[in-house]
Design a protein around this motif. Structure first.
Motif, PDB file in Angstrom:
ATOM      1  N   MET A   7      50.882  29.430  20.863  1.00  0.00           N
ATOM      2  CA  MET A   7      49.871  31.125  21.270  1.00  0.00           C
ATOM      3  C   MET A   7      51.075  31.865  21.610  1.00  0.00           C
ATOM      4  N   ARG A   8      50.497  32.844  20.355  1.00  0.00           N
ATOM      5  CA  ARG A   8      51.416  34.724  21.008  1.00  0.00           C
ATOM      6  C   ARG A   8      50.847  35.651  21.667  1.00  0.00           C
ATOM      7  N   THR A   9      49.276  35.373  22.167  1.00  0.00           N
ATOM      8  CA  THR A   9      48.719  35.500  23.177  1.00  0.00           C
ATOM      9  C   THR A   9      47.610  34.580  23.658  1.00  0.00           C
ATOM     10  N   ARG A  10      47.373  34.884  24.737  1.00  0.00           N
ATOM     11  CA  ARG A  10      46.325  33.866  26.048  1.00  0.00           C
ATOM     12  C   ARG A  10      45.031  34.885  26.161  1.00  0.00           C
ATOM     13  N   ALA A  11      45.027  36.127  25.950  1.00  0.00           N
ATOM     14  CA  ALA A  11      43.633  36.758  26.198  1.00  0.00           C
ATOM     15  C   ALA A  11      42.853  36.457  25.330  1.00  0.00           C
ATOM     16  N   ILE A  12      41.864  35.362  25.866  1.00  0.00           N
ATOM     17  CA  ILE A  12      41.062  34.466  24.701  1.00  0.00           C
ATOM     18  C   ILE A  12      40.294  34.446  24.999  1.00  0.00           C
ATOM     19  N   ASP A  13      39.461  34.743  26.161  1.00  0.00           N
ATOM     20  CA  ASP A  13      37.886  35.056  26.421  1.00  0.00           C
ATOM     21  C   ASP A  13      37.589  36.533  26.787  1.00  0.00           C
ATOM     22  N   ASN A  14      36.481  36.531  26.817  1.00  0.00           N
ATOM     23  CA  ASN A  14      35.882  37.620  26.586  1.00  0.00           C
ATOM     24  C   ASN A  14      34.403  37.795  26.562  1.00  0.00           C
ATOM     25  N   ILE A  15      34.024  39.093  26.933  1.00  0.00           N
ATOM     26  CA  ILE A  15      32.710  39.542  26.868  1.00  0.00           C
ATOM     27  C   ILE A  15      32.548  40.491  25.888  1.00  0.00           C
ATOM     28  N   LEU A  16      31.574  40.214  24.638  1.00  0.00           N
ATOM     29  CA  LEU A  16      31.206  41.286  24.247  1.00  0.00           C
ATOM     30  C   LEU A  16      29.965  41.625  24.353  1.00  0.00           C
ATOM     31  N   PHE A  17      29.620  43.066  24.339  1.00  0.00           N
ATOM     32  CA  PHE A  17      29.053  43.987  24.900  1.00  0.00           C
ATOM     33  C   PHE A  17      28.383  44.861  23.314  1.00  0.00           C
ATOM     34  N   ALA A  18      26.948  45.141  23.028  1.00  0.00           N
ATOM     35  CA  ALA A  18      26.170  46.109  22.286  1.00  0.00           C
ATOM     36  C   ALA A  18      24.905  46.573  23.208  1.00  0.00           C
ATOM     37  N   ASN A  19      24.496  47.789  22.332  1.00  0.00           N
ATOM     38  CA  ASN A  19      22.832  48.122  22.331  1.00  0.00           C
ATOM     39  C   ASN A  19      22.913  48.553  23.981  1.00  0.00           C
ATOM     40  N   GLY A  20      23.738  49.256  24.515  1.00  0.00           N
ATOM     41  CA  GLY A  20      23.465  49.541  26.079  1.00  0.00           C
ATOM     42  C   GLY A  20      23.832  49.716  27.365  1.00  0.00           C
ATOM     43  N   PRO A  21      24.605  47.888  27.445  1.00  0.00           N
ATOM     44  CA  PRO A  21      25.077  47.240  29.005  1.00  0.00           C
ATOM     45  C   PRO A  21      26.043  48.209  28.928  1.00  0.00           C
ATOM     46  N   ARG A  22      26.588  49.436  29.856  1.00  0.00           N
ATOM     47  CA  ARG A  22      27.427  50.430  30.399  1.00  0.00           C
ATOM     48  C   ARG A  22      28.474  49.685  30.720  1.00  0.00           C
ATOM     49  N   LEU A  23      30.220  48.861  30.496  1.00  0.00           N
ATOM     50  CA  LEU A  23      30.692  48.105  31.211  1.00  0.00           C
ATOM     51  C   LEU A  23      31.532  49.223  32.625  1.00  0.00           C
ATOM     52  N   GLN A  24      31.590  49.054  34.153  1.00  0.00           N
ATOM     53  CA  GLN A  24      32.041  49.153  34.880  1.00  0.00           C
ATOM     54  C   GLN A  24      33.302  48.855  35.333  1.00  0.00           C
ATOM     55  N   ARG A  25      33.073  48.036  35.511  1.00  0.00           N
ATOM     56  CA  ARG A  25      34.906  47.124  36.237  1.00  0.00           C
ATOM     57  C   ARG A  25      34.886  45.736  35.212  1.00  0.00           C
ATOM     58  N   TRP A  26      36.029  44.889  35.189  1.00  0.00           N
ATOM     59  CA  TRP A  26      36.043  43.750  35.355  1.00  0.00           C
ATOM     60  C   TRP A  26      37.062  43.242  35.315  1.00  0.00           C
ATOM     61  N   GLN A  27      37.430  41.990  35.594  1.00  0.00           N
ATOM     62  CA  GLN A  27      39.225  41.297  36.533  1.00  0.00           C
ATOM     63  C   GLN A  27      38.646  39.801  35.515  1.00  0.00           C
ATOM     64  N   VAL A  28      40.568  39.069  35.667  1.00  0.00           N
ATOM     65  CA  VAL A  28      40.337  37.722  35.425  1.00  0.00           C
ATOM     66  C   VAL A  28      40.587  37.184  36.836  1.00  0.00           C
ATOM     67  N   GLU A  29      40.174  36.441  36.868  1.00  0.00           N
ATOM     68  CA  GLU A  29      39.873  36.088  38.343  1.00  0.00           C
ATOM     69  C   GLU A  29      40.907  33.890  37.969  1.00  0.00           C
ATOM     70  N   THR A  30      42.010  34.047  37.974  1.00  0.00           N
ATOM     71  CA  THR A  30      43.143  33.022  38.327  1.00  0.00           C
ATOM     72  C   THR A  30      42.064  31.560  39.331  1.00  0.00           C
ATOM     73  N   THR A  31      42.796  30.572  38.489  1.00  0.00           N
ATOM     74  CA  THR A  31      41.882  29.716  39.742  1.00  0.00           C
ATOM     75  C   THR A  31      41.958  28.433  39.174  1.00  0.00           C
ATOM     76  N   PRO A  32      42.869  27.204  40.380  1.00  0.00           N
ATOM     77  CA  PRO A  32      43.295  26.174  40.234  1.00  0.00           C
ATOM     78  C   PRO A  32      42.398  25.174  39.093  1.00  0.00           C
ATOM     79  N   LEU A  33      41.106  25.617  39.415  1.00  0.00           N
ATOM     80  CA  LEU A  33      39.841  25.136  38.719  1.00  0.00           C
ATOM     81  C   LEU A  33      39.702  23.871  37.501  1.00  0.00           C
ATOM     82  N   SER A  34      40.585  24.996  36.628  1.00  0.00           N
ATOM     83  CA  SER A  34      40.130  24.304  35.351  1.00  0.00           C
ATOM     84  C   SER A  34      41.684  25.412  34.510  1.00  0.00           C
ATOM     85  N   ASP A  35      41.806  24.846  33.328  1.00  0.00           N
ATOM     86  CA  ASP A  35      43.304  25.738  32.820  1.00  0.00           C
ATOM     87  C   ASP A  35      42.842  26.743  32.625  1.00  0.00           C
ATOM     88  N   HIS A  36      41.553  27.764  31.949  1.00  0.00           N
ATOM     89  CA  HIS A  36      41.470  29.064  31.913  1.00  0.00           C
ATOM     90  C   HIS A  36      40.770  29.905  33.510  1.00  0.00           C
TER      91      HIS A  36
END
Length: 233
Positions: free
Chosen positions: A194-223
């Motif tokens: 892997m050259r980048t591990r930024a592989i999970d995402n939420i895409l949006f269109a037609n009106g939703p306005r992104l206010q804030r986002w974060q990545v929550e690390t956890t031992p419950l999965s490999d993601h």
């Protein structure tokens, strides 16, 4: 209204702790989440994972099987506080070692506020294969874009070679992970390919306005879980 959404590859093959998974979703105050790598009654994970999580949360669930696995099924799931209506499952024509799908549903969040939500998990093999799947994804959603229906796509896109893989999403599409050029790793294990591990995402269109986002690390999965808040209406 404020919508708190998430996407999370829960790696059912690792034997997930379902009360802990549900607890993290509750802790994050989410309203909606797309899950990838979800088992249903397999030998390696003898639980109906999506349905049991929905029971813990008191939410609605839409499990979409991709293929039979170890006596059960393996697939995707959408979990929501609201009923998941007009459900559809679409298979990607291009596939690698495994078939891949997208699942789609409609949510009525409040009077006059409706949302199309999609969940997907793209192939891991090559950027060229993912590009074919991304193009089909956009083709399938063109009617939603055309009628200006607010839209979110949660998913593990496996874009592990370069962030420019996202360049195919043009026009109305916006990214959460990568917003304003800020990328955060969501795959937590070591993988020298892997050259980048930024592989999970939420895409949006037609009106939703992104206010804030974060990545929550956890031992419950490999993601890690990717969490985002959107203003709608």
């Amino acid at each position: 209204m404020l919508l708190k959404s998430g996407t999370w590859n829960i790696a059912s093959g690792l034997g997930p702790d379902l009360p802990a998974l549900a607890g993290l979703i509750q802790q994050q105050g989410l309203d909606l989440i797309g899950l990838q790598e979800v088992d249903r009654q397999t030998r390696r994970c003898p639980h109906a994972v999506a349905e049991e999580l929905a029971d813990y949360l008191g939410w609605q669930v839409f499990f979409a099987p991709i293929f039979p696995l170890m006596g059960g099924e393996y697939g995707l799931a959408l979990l929501s506080r609201w009923p998941l209506q007009a459900r559809r499952v679409i298979h990607y024509r291009a596939k690698g070692a495994e078939p891949r799908i997208l699942q789609m549903a409609q949510l009525r969040l409040a009077p006059g506020i409706e949302l199309t939500v999609v969940n997907t998990h793209l192939s891991f093999e090559t950027p060229a294969l993912r590009q074919q799947q991304m193009r089909q994804l956009q083709q399938e959603l063109a009617p939603v874009i055309g009628c200006q229906q607010p839209l979110l796509i949660t998913g593990d896109f496996n874009t592990d070679q370069r962030v420019t893989e996202w360049a195919d999403f043009k026009g109305p599409w916006q990214l959460t992970n990568g917003a304003a050029g800020q990328w955060q790793a969501t795959f937590q294990d070591d993988d020298p390919a892997m050259r980048t591990r930024a592989i999970d995402n939420i895409l949006f269109a037609n009106g939703p306005r992104l206010q804030r986002w974060q990545v929550e690390t956890t031992p419950l999965s490999d993601h890690a879980m990717l969490r985002a808040e959107f203003q709608l209406g």
